[in-house]
Design a protein around this motif. Sequence first.
Motif, PDB file in Angstrom:
ATOM      1  N   HIS A   8     -14.086  -2.471   4.033  1.00  0.00           N
ATOM      2  CA  HIS A   8     -12.934  -3.117   4.668  1.00  0.00           C
ATOM      3  C   HIS A   8     -11.817  -2.101   4.865  1.00  0.00           C
ATOM      4  O   HIS A   8     -11.606  -1.231   4.019  1.00  0.00           O
ATOM      5  CB  HIS A   8     -12.424  -4.277   3.804  1.00  0.00           C
ATOM      6  CG  HIS A   8     -13.440  -5.357   3.616  1.00  0.00           C
ATOM      7  ND1 HIS A   8     -13.926  -6.118   4.654  1.00  0.00           N
ATOM      8  CD2 HIS A   8     -14.087  -5.792   2.500  1.00  0.00           C
ATOM      9  CE1 HIS A   8     -14.814  -6.984   4.193  1.00  0.00           C
ATOM     10  NE2 HIS A   8     -14.939  -6.798   2.884  1.00  0.00           N
ATOM     11  N   GLN A   9     -11.092  -2.247   5.977  1.00  0.00           N
ATOM     12  CA  GLN A   9      -9.981  -1.347   6.273  1.00  0.00           C
ATOM     13  C   GLN A   9      -8.702  -2.158   6.318  1.00  0.00           C
ATOM     14  O   GLN A   9      -8.574  -3.081   7.113  1.00  0.00           O
ATOM     15  CB  GLN A   9     -10.226  -0.640   7.610  1.00  0.00           C
ATOM     16  CG  GLN A   9     -11.424   0.286   7.523  1.00  0.00           C
ATOM     17  CD  GLN A   9     -11.860   0.844   8.868  1.00  0.00           C
ATOM     18  OE1 GLN A   9     -11.445   0.335   9.911  1.00  0.00           O
ATOM     19  NE2 GLN A   9     -12.685   1.866   8.833  1.00  0.00           N
ATOM     20  N   PHE A  10      -7.767  -1.809   5.445  1.00  0.00           N
ATOM     21  CA  PHE A  10      -6.517  -2.589   5.356  1.00  0.00           C
ATOM     22  C   PHE A  10      -5.415  -1.705   4.779  1.00  0.00           C
ATOM     23  O   PHE A  10      -5.698  -0.627   4.240  1.00  0.00           O
ATOM     24  CB  PHE A  10      -6.732  -3.846   4.486  1.00  0.00           C
ATOM     25  CG  PHE A  10      -7.336  -3.563   3.138  1.00  0.00           C
ATOM     26  CD1 PHE A  10      -6.538  -3.220   2.064  1.00  0.00           C
ATOM     27  CD2 PHE A  10      -8.716  -3.627   2.941  1.00  0.00           C
ATOM     28  CE1 PHE A  10      -7.091  -2.954   0.811  1.00  0.00           C
ATOM     29  CE2 PHE A  10      -9.279  -3.356   1.685  1.00  0.00           C
ATOM     30  CZ  PHE A  10      -8.471  -3.024   0.629  1.00  0.00           C
ATOM     31  N   GLY A  11      -4.191  -2.175   4.913  1.00  0.00           N
ATOM     32  CA  GLY A  11      -3.057  -1.471   4.333  1.00  0.00           C
ATOM     33  C   GLY A  11      -2.667  -2.087   3.000  1.00  0.00           C
ATOM     34  O   GLY A  11      -3.067  -3.205   2.671  1.00  0.00           O
ATOM     35  N   PHE A  12      -1.862  -1.357   2.219  1.00  0.00           N
ATOM     36  CA  PHE A  12      -1.404  -1.841   0.911  1.00  0.00           C
ATOM     37  C   PHE A  12       0.037  -2.341   1.037  1.00  0.00           C
ATOM     38  O   PHE A  12       0.883  -1.660   1.618  1.00  0.00           O
ATOM     39  CB  PHE A  12      -1.396  -0.714  -0.126  1.00  0.00           C
ATOM     40  CG  PHE A  12      -2.726  -0.045  -0.380  1.00  0.00           C
ATOM     41  CD1 PHE A  12      -3.928  -0.599   0.063  1.00  0.00           C
ATOM     42  CD2 PHE A  12      -2.773   1.161  -1.078  1.00  0.00           C
ATOM     43  CE1 PHE A  12      -5.148   0.039  -0.185  1.00  0.00           C
ATOM     44  CE2 PHE A  12      -3.987   1.803  -1.332  1.00  0.00           C
ATOM     45  CZ  PHE A  12      -5.167   1.246  -0.881  1.00  0.00           C
ATOM     46  N   VAL A  13       0.301  -3.494   0.473  1.00  0.00           N
ATOM     47  CA  VAL A  13       1.696  -3.928   0.300  1.00  0.00           C
ATOM     48  C   VAL A  13       1.895  -4.430  -1.129  1.00  0.00           C
ATOM     49  O   VAL A  13       0.939  -4.816  -1.807  1.00  0.00           O
ATOM     50  CB  VAL A  13       2.110  -5.055   1.295  1.00  0.00           C
ATOM     51  CG1 VAL A  13       2.027  -4.575   2.740  1.00  0.00           C
ATOM     52  CG2 VAL A  13       1.273  -6.318   1.117  1.00  0.00           C
ATOM     53  N   GLY A  14       3.135  -4.421  -1.565  1.00  0.00           N
ATOM     54  CA  GLY A  14       3.502  -5.021  -2.843  1.00  0.00           C
ATOM     55  C   GLY A  14       4.603  -6.029  -2.578  1.00  0.00           C
ATOM     56  O   GLY A  14       5.397  -5.853  -1.651  1.00  0.00           O
ATOM     57  N   SER A  15       4.637  -7.096  -3.342  1.00  0.00           N
ATOM     58  CA  SER A  15       5.721  -8.072  -3.270  1.00  0.00           C
ATOM     59  C   SER A  15       5.849  -8.663  -4.666  1.00  0.00           C
ATOM     60  O   SER A  15       4.951  -8.511  -5.491  1.00  0.00           O
ATOM     61  CB  SER A  15       5.410  -9.165  -2.245  1.00  0.00           C
ATOM     62  OG  SER A  15       5.562  -8.676  -0.921  1.00  0.00           O
ATOM     63  N   THR A  16       6.973  -9.360  -4.909  1.00  0.00           N
ATOM     64  CA  THR A  16       7.187  -9.789  -6.299  1.00  0.00           C
ATOM     65  C   THR A  16       6.344 -10.993  -6.710  1.00  0.00           C
ATOM     66  O   THR A  16       5.907 -11.079  -7.836  1.00  0.00           O
ATOM     67  CB  THR A  16       8.668 -10.167  -6.540  1.00  0.00           C
ATOM     68  OG1 THR A  16       9.031 -11.196  -5.624  1.00  0.00           O
ATOM     69  CG2 THR A  16       9.579  -8.968  -6.369  1.00  0.00           C
TER      70      THR A  16
END
Length: 497
Positions: free
Chosen positions: A200-208
């Motif tokens: 799978h190809q995806f980007g990384f995000v963070g959230s609280t």
Amino acid sequence: MRLLWGDIHNHCGITYGFGSLENALSAAREHLDFCAVTGHAMWPDIPEKNNETEFLIEFHKNGFQKLAAHWPEIKETIKSYNKEGEFATFYSYEMHTSGIGDYHLVSPDDDIELLYAKNPKELLKKLSAYRAIMIPHHIAYTPGYRGIDWNSFDSSISPVVEVCSKHGCSMNDKSLYPYYHNMGVRDTHNTVYEGLKQGHQFGFVGSTDHHAGYPGSYGDCKMAVLCEEKTRDSIYNAICARRTYAVTGDKIKCNFTVNGEPFGSIIAAGNQPRVINLNVEACHFIDKIVLFKNLKPIKIINGEMLDEVNPMGRYKVRIEMGWGNNTDLYTWNGSAEVENGDIVDVEKCFRGRSVLAPSKDMKADDSVNQITNKVLQKSLQKVEWICQTVKNVSTLHPSTSAIVLEIDGSVNTKLKGCINGKCFEFTIEQLLQQGYTCPMKPYNSQTFKVYHAVPETQYKLNINLTDKAKSSECDIYHAEIRQTNSSCAYITPIYVK
Ligand SMILES: [Zn+2]
């Protein structure tokens, strides 16, 4: 392009969280560039009701109804906080599923409807008239227990994956921040690394995933996006293009390119060499930087090796406030100024009261996170701020707030400050040797700390590397950064075909 910071998955009293939406957006605006506040909306395969699940099911269903009843007003409020060029807001609501994991919708469109569906794909099909994506989150829970099902993951509706939040870090089984919420444990099968291994190809995000209306609360994760402008469209397009990465605490600035293309790119290079550049500006001492190819390290920098101290140039000084035994807010009024130097940047590490999910004994009202955390004034010579803290949740779970000053000068530059009437004065030279702590009263005391100065030779790094040839049909290059205060950055891969 510029780096902007946001939190696109967090909750408040619009559903079963706490705190008002207005308060959440105001808090976000003080220390973030963009924000979505998410409403809990549906749980198509909710567990059956019995004595044990009754509380859980009731608070969820009540929350879903509350969101549906107020959706038009909620959208109006979110819209009213969107100011192109100043602060961007997005619409968001969440679908729990036991079977394939939890997803939240994020959309930049004012007219986005609140609709119901059995799964993320069906929901986006119903919403095909609007721009929207579905972001899987807390993915590392055990399959069937609201962790991700990589088999049903579709990057065409989910360009990015939430890799860390208050729940913990989902990168891999060895990552810092394992899961300790009552929903369960981090499972090896459901990590980010596992998804990448499966192609799978995806980007990384963070959230609280904060539940009491304090988006971006320090230490609970947030995201960076590389985009042209501070507008909804520009930020949304960058998220869709995976030009994002996740941090757990500090706003660690990074640029990462392969053959000049930024993180999130999918490029073709065949058998040609890959010219890699990683530029890091951390906020504290760098502990480790690892560059990976296909999840195996190809370059490791150990912070211990960065022992040079620049006699001139830039230094970062962190001032942290909190501790004490108070459950009510304790107010800090601070100011700091420099002589023979400039304050070129101020990072805000502000926290709200920590709430992850409602429990039977928890009572809170709309004012739960009505906290004044603000930089009041900033010039090259002086900064003034106010912040409020409560006692630490536990010895391993701080509730402090901090600011980080970036100072341009030399070891002779002087930093003078006063916090609640207690004044201090140090040269950078002195702060390179020792920090300073100041308790406010004789016992169980609120305290502030001026940390060791960090010289730029120990927080800034530019790494160049050429990788000569391909190792697979699609090589995955990504980076992970860790500071000595446990703050991490997880940089989205560049996929090279
Ligand atoms: Zn959530």
